[in-house]
Design a protein around this motif. Structure first.
Motif, short mmCIF file in Angstrom:
data_model
loop_
_atom_site.label_atom_id
_atom_site.label_comp_id
_atom_site.label_asym_id
_atom_site.label_seq_id
_atom_site.Cartn_x
_atom_site.Cartn_y
_atom_site.Cartn_z
N THR A 31 0.84 -1.20 0.00
CA THR A 31 0.00 0.00 0.00
C THR A 31 0.88 1.25 0.00
OG1 THR A 31 -0.27 -0.45 2.37
CG2 THR A 31 -2.17 -0.84 0.95
N GLY A 32 2.07 1.17 0.62
CA GLY A 32 2.99 2.31 0.58
C GLY A 32 3.37 2.64 -0.86
N ASP A 33 3.74 1.61 -1.64
CA ASP A 33 4.10 1.85 -3.06
C ASP A 33 2.91 2.42 -3.83
OD1 ASP A 33 6.64 0.91 -2.67
OD2 ASP A 33 6.33 -1.04 -3.64
N MET A 34 1.73 1.84 -3.58
CA MET A 34 0.53 2.30 -4.32
C MET A 34 0.23 3.75 -3.99
SD MET A 34 -2.05 -0.92 -4.06
CE MET A 34 -1.39 -2.43 -3.42
N LEU A 35 0.38 4.10 -2.71
CA LEU A 35 0.11 5.49 -2.31
C LEU A 35 1.17 6.43 -2.88
CD1 LEU A 35 -0.96 4.84 1.39
CD2 LEU A 35 -2.42 5.83 -0.39
N ARG A 36 2.45 5.99 -2.87
CA ARG A 36 3.51 6.85 -3.45
C ARG A 36 3.25 7.07 -4.94
NH1 ARG A 36 6.35 4.55 0.69
NH2 ARG A 36 6.73 2.59 -0.38
N GLU A 37 2.77 6.01 -5.63
CA GLU A 37 2.44 6.18 -7.06
C GLU A 37 1.31 7.18 -7.22
OE1 GLU A 37 1.67 2.21 -8.58
OE2 GLU A 37 3.75 1.67 -8.09
N ALA A 55 4.28 13.24 6.97
CA ALA A 55 4.36 13.40 8.43
C ALA A 55 4.58 12.05 9.13
CB ALA A 55 3.07 14.03 8.94
N GLY A 56 4.50 10.95 8.38
CA GLY A 56 4.72 9.63 8.97
C GLY A 56 3.48 9.05 9.62
N LYS A 57 2.33 9.73 9.40
CA LYS A 57 1.09 9.23 10.01
C LYS A 57 0.38 8.26 9.06
CE LYS A 57 0.52 13.13 12.97
NZ LYS A 57 -0.07 14.43 13.14
N LEU A 58 -0.71 7.67 9.54
CA LEU A 58 -1.41 6.71 8.70
C LEU A 58 -2.50 7.37 7.86
CD1 LEU A 58 -1.86 3.58 11.04
CD2 LEU A 58 -0.09 4.03 9.34
N VAL A 59 -2.55 6.96 6.61
CA VAL A 59 -3.61 7.40 5.70
C VAL A 59 -4.91 6.74 6.16
CG1 VAL A 59 -4.34 7.27 3.26
CG2 VAL A 59 -1.93 7.68 3.84
N SER A 60 -6.06 7.34 5.84
CA SER A 60 -7.32 6.83 6.41
C SER A 60 -7.61 5.40 5.94
CB SER A 60 -8.48 7.75 6.02
OG SER A 60 -8.87 7.48 4.70
N ILE A 63 -9.47 5.06 2.59
CA ILE A 63 -8.66 5.18 1.36
C ILE A 63 -7.90 3.90 1.07
CG2 ILE A 63 -6.62 6.34 0.37
CD1 ILE A 63 -7.58 8.95 1.48
N VAL A 64 -7.19 3.39 2.06
CA VAL A 64 -6.37 2.20 1.77
C VAL A 64 -7.23 0.96 1.54
CG1 VAL A 64 -4.12 2.85 2.71
CG2 VAL A 64 -5.82 1.94 4.23
N ASN A 65 -8.34 0.83 2.26
CA ASN A 65 -9.21 -0.33 2.02
C ASN A 65 -9.72 -0.33 0.59
OD1 ASN A 65 -8.96 -1.25 4.64
ND2 ASN A 65 -10.83 -0.26 5.37
N ASP A 84 2.01 -6.25 1.86
CA ASP A 84 3.18 -5.66 2.52
C ASP A 84 2.79 -4.24 2.95
OD1 ASP A 84 5.45 -4.03 2.80
OD2 ASP A 84 6.09 -4.31 0.72
N GLY A 85 2.64 -4.04 4.26
CA GLY A 85 2.24 -2.72 4.75
C GLY A 85 0.73 -2.57 4.87
N TYR A 86 0.00 -3.63 4.70
CA TYR A 86 -1.46 -3.66 4.85
C TYR A 86 -1.84 -5.05 5.32
CZ TYR A 86 -6.42 -3.49 3.81
OH TYR A 86 -7.80 -3.52 3.92
N ARG A 160 15.94 8.50 -2.42
CA ARG A 160 15.62 8.14 -1.04
C ARG A 160 14.21 8.62 -0.73
NH1 ARG A 160 20.59 6.80 2.01
NH2 ARG A 160 22.24 7.03 0.48
N ARG A 161 13.49 7.87 0.10
CA ARG A 161 12.13 8.28 0.43
C ARG A 161 12.12 9.50 1.32
NH1 ARG A 161 8.95 2.92 2.27
NH2 ARG A 161 8.05 4.47 3.65
N ALA A 162 11.15 10.40 1.06
CA ALA A 162 11.05 11.64 1.84
C ALA A 162 10.78 11.34 3.31
CB ALA A 162 9.92 12.50 1.28
#
Ligand code: AMP
Length: 221
Positions: A31-37, A55-60, A63-65, A84-86, A160-162
């Motif tokens: 989900t991290g890759d999908m969100l970065r895309e 900010a390093g917080k979790l997306v709602s 959205i990810v579901n 991976d990450g979900y 490098r990731r932000a």
């Protein structure tokens, strides 16, 4: 194989998932890759997620579901997937169970990579990827064979990731222990959780993971 890799940021989920996709012939759903895309493409989802991720917080959860539910319907998930990450919250885990029940594709394994916090910080601070093919590298643990050139595609640009910096990492670890660590209890209670030692090098963890995934395979397939 329908598998979840659990573990804190920097535990090696992405690295191991990438190697497993080749071995198992199923896709890595990060989900991290999908969100970065989505952020890079400037979609509506990306616009909502950008600041939260930085900010390093979790997306709602909503959205990810939605992203995962849609992705699971792609043809390449017919033989399975590696998440991976979900899920990252109990609400996501419940949503995933409901999705998989509806799609008649129950989970088969949940494996947690167990890594000390100090090692996480060191792993995250040094990691980077090839800008062209996404191959992962590390300042200390996995340098390209030829300095400045990607082993996989020959690319010469790296990024490098932000969110891979000390301040954001603290927030990400807090989110992990607060929201995601309870998932180990959730899957343990269902008799699904397996833990492996994620402290070794990439090859050692790969071997432990392969051994864990091999267990009970004959019965299940
Ligand atoms: P990752 O690449 O898994 O470390 O994820 C990077 C960032 O994307 C996280 O710090 C969150 O902001 C967001 N993210 C990724 N997966 C999820 C998820 N399942 N739930 C909420 N936020 C997520």
């Amino acid at each position: 194989m329908r598998l979840i890799l659990l573990g804190p940021p920097g535990a090696g989920k992405g690295t191991q998932a990438k190697m497993l996709t080749e071995k198992l012939g199923v896709p890595q759903l990060s989900t991290g890759d999908m969100l970065r895309e989505a952020v890079a493409a400037g979609t509506a989802t990306g616009k909502k997620a950008k600041a939260v991720m930085e900010a390093g917080k979790l997306v709602s959860d909503a959205i990810v579901n939605a992203i995962v539910s849609e992705r699971l319907d792609h043809k390449d998930c017919a033989r399975g997937f590696i998440l991976d990450g979900y899920p990252r919250t109990l609400a996501q885990a419940d949503a995933l169970s409901a999705m998989l029940r509806k799609k008649r594709k129950p989970l088969q394994k949940v494996v947690e990579l167990v890594v000390d916090d100090d090692a996480l910080v060191e792993r995250i601070a040094g990691r980077y990827t090839c800008a062209k093919c996404g191959e992962g590298f590390h300042d200390k643990f996995k340098q390209p064979r030829n300095a400045g050139t990607c082993d996989k595609c020959g690319g010469t640009e790296f990024k490098r990731r932000a969110d891979d910096n000390a301040d954001t990492l603290r927030v990400r670890l807090f989110a992990y222990y607060k929201d995601t660590a309870p998932l180990t209890g959730y899957y343990h209670a269902q008799g699904m959780l397996r833990k492996i030692d994620g402290m070794g090098d990439i090859t050692k963890v790969k071997r432990l993971l392969a051994a864990e995934l091999g267990k009970g395979q004959k019965r299940r397939t």
